[in-house]
Scaffold this motif. Structure first.
Motif, PDB file in Angstrom:
ATOM      1  N   UNK A  72       0.870  -1.549  -0.326  1.00  0.00           N
ATOM      2  CA  UNK A  72       0.055   0.260  -0.281  1.00  0.00           C
ATOM      3  C   UNK A  72       1.452   1.225   0.227  1.00  0.00           C
ATOM      4  N   UNK A  73       1.974   1.380   0.450  1.00  0.00           N
ATOM      5  CA  UNK A  73       2.414   1.903   1.232  1.00  0.00           C
ATOM      6  C   UNK A  73       3.501   3.038  -0.359  1.00  0.00           C
ATOM      7  N   UNK A  74       4.271   1.416  -1.142  1.00  0.00           N
ATOM      8  CA  UNK A  74       4.828   1.872  -2.585  1.00  0.00           C
ATOM      9  C   UNK A  74       3.703   2.207  -3.470  1.00  0.00           C
ATOM     10  N   UNK A 168      -5.177  -4.070  -1.932  1.00  0.00           N
ATOM     11  CA  UNK A 168      -5.499  -4.245  -0.528  1.00  0.00           C
ATOM     12  C   UNK A 168      -5.788  -4.136   0.165  1.00  0.00           C
ATOM     13  N   UNK A 169      -7.222  -3.330   0.123  1.00  0.00           N
ATOM     14  CA  UNK A 169      -7.901  -2.513   0.963  1.00  0.00           C
ATOM     15  C   UNK A 169      -8.835  -3.515   1.375  1.00  0.00           C
ATOM     16  N   UNK A 170      -9.297  -4.150  -0.231  1.00  0.00           N
ATOM     17  CA  UNK A 170     -10.390  -5.484   0.228  1.00  0.00           C
ATOM     18  C   UNK A 170      -9.839  -6.729   0.663  1.00  0.00           C
ATOM     19  N   UNK A 171      -8.264  -6.757   0.934  1.00  0.00           N
ATOM     20  CA  UNK A 171      -7.882  -8.124   1.498  1.00  0.00           C
ATOM     21  C   UNK A 171      -8.024  -7.606   2.720  1.00  0.00           C
ATOM     22  N   UNK A 172      -7.828  -6.741   3.186  1.00  0.00           N
ATOM     23  CA  UNK A 172      -7.739  -5.613   4.392  1.00  0.00           C
ATOM     24  C   UNK A 172      -9.009  -6.466   5.155  1.00  0.00           C
ATOM     25  N   UNK A 173     -10.697  -5.953   4.073  1.00  0.00           N
ATOM     26  CA  UNK A 173     -11.489  -6.385   4.540  1.00  0.00           C
ATOM     27  C   UNK A 173     -12.315  -7.902   4.675  1.00  0.00           C
ATOM     28  N   UNK A 174     -11.005  -8.659   3.429  1.00  0.00           N
ATOM     29  CA  UNK A 174     -11.555 -10.219   3.860  1.00  0.00           C
ATOM     30  C   UNK A 174     -11.080 -10.294   4.959  1.00  0.00           C
ATOM     31  N   UNK A 175     -10.064  -9.988   5.698  1.00  0.00           N
ATOM     32  CA  UNK A 175      -9.228 -10.793   6.588  1.00  0.00           C
ATOM     33  C   UNK A 175     -10.376 -10.067   7.980  1.00  0.00           C
ATOM     34  N   UNK A 176     -10.150  -9.045   7.536  1.00  0.00           N
ATOM     35  CA  UNK A 176     -10.763  -8.646   8.827  1.00  0.00           C
ATOM     36  C   UNK A 176     -12.255  -8.972   9.451  1.00  0.00           C
ATOM     37  N   UNK A 177     -12.851  -9.724   8.611  1.00  0.00           N
ATOM     38  CA  UNK A 177     -14.050  -9.963   8.062  1.00  0.00           C
ATOM     39  C   UNK A 177     -13.892 -11.286   9.167  1.00  0.00           C
ATOM     40  N   UNK A 188     -21.970  -0.387   2.533  1.00  0.00           N
ATOM     41  CA  UNK A 188     -21.773  -0.038   1.622  1.00  0.00           C
ATOM     42  C   UNK A 188     -19.890   0.744   1.169  1.00  0.00           C
ATOM     43  N   UNK A 189     -20.240   0.580   2.318  1.00  0.00           N
ATOM     44  CA  UNK A 189     -18.391   0.633   1.495  1.00  0.00           C
ATOM     45  C   UNK A 189     -17.550  -0.442   1.196  1.00  0.00           C
ATOM     46  N   UNK A 190     -17.379  -1.541   1.429  1.00  0.00           N
ATOM     47  CA  UNK A 190     -17.198  -3.127   1.214  1.00  0.00           C
ATOM     48  C   UNK A 190     -17.978  -2.850  -0.601  1.00  0.00           C
ATOM     49  N   UNK A 191     -19.234  -2.187  -0.798  1.00  0.00           N
ATOM     50  CA  UNK A 191     -19.838  -2.709  -2.203  1.00  0.00           C
ATOM     51  C   UNK A 191     -18.901  -1.790  -3.252  1.00  0.00           C
ATOM     52  N   UNK A 192     -18.404  -0.141  -3.077  1.00  0.00           N
ATOM     53  CA  UNK A 192     -17.900   0.670  -3.330  1.00  0.00           C
ATOM     54  C   UNK A 192     -16.426   0.638  -3.966  1.00  0.00           C
ATOM     55  N   UNK A 193     -15.451  -0.577  -2.453  1.00  0.00           N
ATOM     56  CA  UNK A 193     -14.498  -0.245  -2.728  1.00  0.00           C
ATOM     57  C   UNK A 193     -14.211  -1.474  -4.460  1.00  0.00           C
ATOM     58  N   UNK A 194     -15.641  -2.484  -3.982  1.00  0.00           N
ATOM     59  CA  UNK A 194     -15.436  -3.428  -4.969  1.00  0.00           C
ATOM     60  C   UNK A 194     -15.598  -2.808  -6.396  1.00  0.00           C
ATOM     61  N   UNK A 252     -11.148 -13.510 -11.840  1.00  0.00           N
ATOM     62  CA  UNK A 252     -11.379 -14.136 -10.967  1.00  0.00           C
ATOM     63  C   UNK A 252     -12.505 -13.353  -9.246  1.00  0.00           C
ATOM     64  N   UNK A 253     -12.165 -11.726  -9.935  1.00  0.00           N
ATOM     65  CA  UNK A 253     -12.576 -10.652  -9.437  1.00  0.00           C
ATOM     66  C   UNK A 253     -14.235 -10.867  -9.745  1.00  0.00           C
ATOM     67  N   UNK A 254     -14.217 -10.771 -10.587  1.00  0.00           N
ATOM     68  CA  UNK A 254     -15.774 -10.275 -11.615  1.00  0.00           C
ATOM     69  C   UNK A 254     -16.789 -11.673 -11.021  1.00  0.00           C
ATOM     70  N   UNK A 255     -16.397 -12.923 -10.757  1.00  0.00           N
ATOM     71  CA  UNK A 255     -17.021 -14.470 -10.477  1.00  0.00           C
ATOM     72  C   UNK A 255     -17.393 -14.104  -8.613  1.00  0.00           C
ATOM     73  N   UNK A 256     -15.866 -14.039  -7.589  1.00  0.00           N
ATOM     74  CA  UNK A 256     -16.257 -13.113  -6.099  1.00  0.00           C
ATOM     75  C   UNK A 256     -16.908 -12.246  -6.358  1.00  0.00           C
ATOM     76  N   UNK A 257     -16.994 -11.272  -7.158  1.00  0.00           N
ATOM     77  CA  UNK A 257     -18.224 -10.345  -7.374  1.00  0.00           C
ATOM     78  C   UNK A 257     -19.409 -11.273  -7.189  1.00  0.00           C
TER      79      UNK A 257
END
Length: 272
Positions: A72-74, A168-177, A188-194, A252-257
């Protein structure tokens, strides 16, 4: 533009750009390897994620947190750095054009991908051959720009990173969940990021990715006799390979969505 770190070079007057910018490559690698990765990234994760990070029992998951934070920093740093060179004219000779600032960006990026390569080798069982290949290919591309070669394309190569923050945000949300019984972020934030993830990924890595190959082929044809042909073919081959990999990731993203949308519409609330 000027390179503000050029005055620190021990080989400032050398004709070899690798020597001229060696200090920037080394500084970047040292920063990622010994400062950001083991010190700053864990501190930031403790600050932002609290017990979701500190109470993790899995060493691999905690390692993944740190690596995503470095990523994320890079990517944010790269997007800031490329702004002045993003619209460098395509008409410049890719075999001879040299810009000190573009070389700075390339050098700092090389340092990051050297770190990335070390991580992929050290934790090969976790990341596998795919990420290792990506690190090698990316390092080679930016290494080539210090010949110099394709320096006018440094910003255009790094614009691919525009999708990485959403990844990265999507990965964070997935792990925190996974470590919380309650939603960690508003739906709404999860959907917007997706939506932003798929949209930006499609634009910069698919639309621009394949367009860039065609434009680069046109510029390479102009300098076919000025640059070793193996280098021309290698850069094009790497870009085709990475773009093909991006198509696979997008599918893969589209399938998950679709699975998430189907789950939400049925009221199950199940997370994949």
């Amino acid at each position: 533009m000027n390179d503000p770190l050029l005055k620190l070079s021990l080989f400032r007057h050398s004709d070899n750009l690798y020597l001229v910018h060696l200090h920037e490559i080394v500084l970047s690698f040292v920063f990622y390897q010994f400062i950001l990765y083991p010190i700053i990234a864990p501190w930031l994760n403790k600050l932002f994620f609290g017990k979701h990070y500190t109470e993790l029992e899995s060493r691999k998951t905690k390692l993944n947190f740190d690596i995503h934070t470095v990523s994320m920093f890079q990517c944010i740093l790269s997007l800031v750095l490329i702004y002045p060179i993003l619209f460098t004219p395509l008409s410049l000779n890719i075999a001879t054009y040299y810009d000190p600032y573009s070389s700075l960006v390339s050098s700092l990026t090389m340092g990051y991908f050297m770190w990335d390569l070390c991580v992929c080798l050290r934790h090969f069982s976790l990341f596998g051959v795919g990420f290792l290949g990506h690190a090698c290919a990316s390092l080679f591309v930016f290494y080539s720009t210090l010949r110099p070669f394709c320096q006018s394309w440094v910003g255009k190569f790094l614009i691919f990173e525009a999708s990485t923050p959403f990844v990265n945000i999507n990965w964070y949300i997935s792990q925190l969940s996974r470590t919380s019984s309650k939603p960690v972020v508003p739906a709404w934030f999860n959907v917007l990021n997706g939506i932003l993830l798929i949209g930006v990924f499609f634009l910069v890595r698919i639309v621009w990715g394949f367009t860039a190959i065609l434009l680069l082929l046109r510029e390479m044809w102009k300098v076919w006799d000025q640059v070793p042909q193996w280098l021309l073919l290698s850069i094009i081959g790497i870009n085709i390979l990475l773009d093909s990999l991006n198509v696979f990731w997008l599918s893969k993203m589209i399938k998950i969505a679709k699975k998430l949308a189907s789950g939400n519409s049925s009221g199950s609330g199940k997370r994949e």
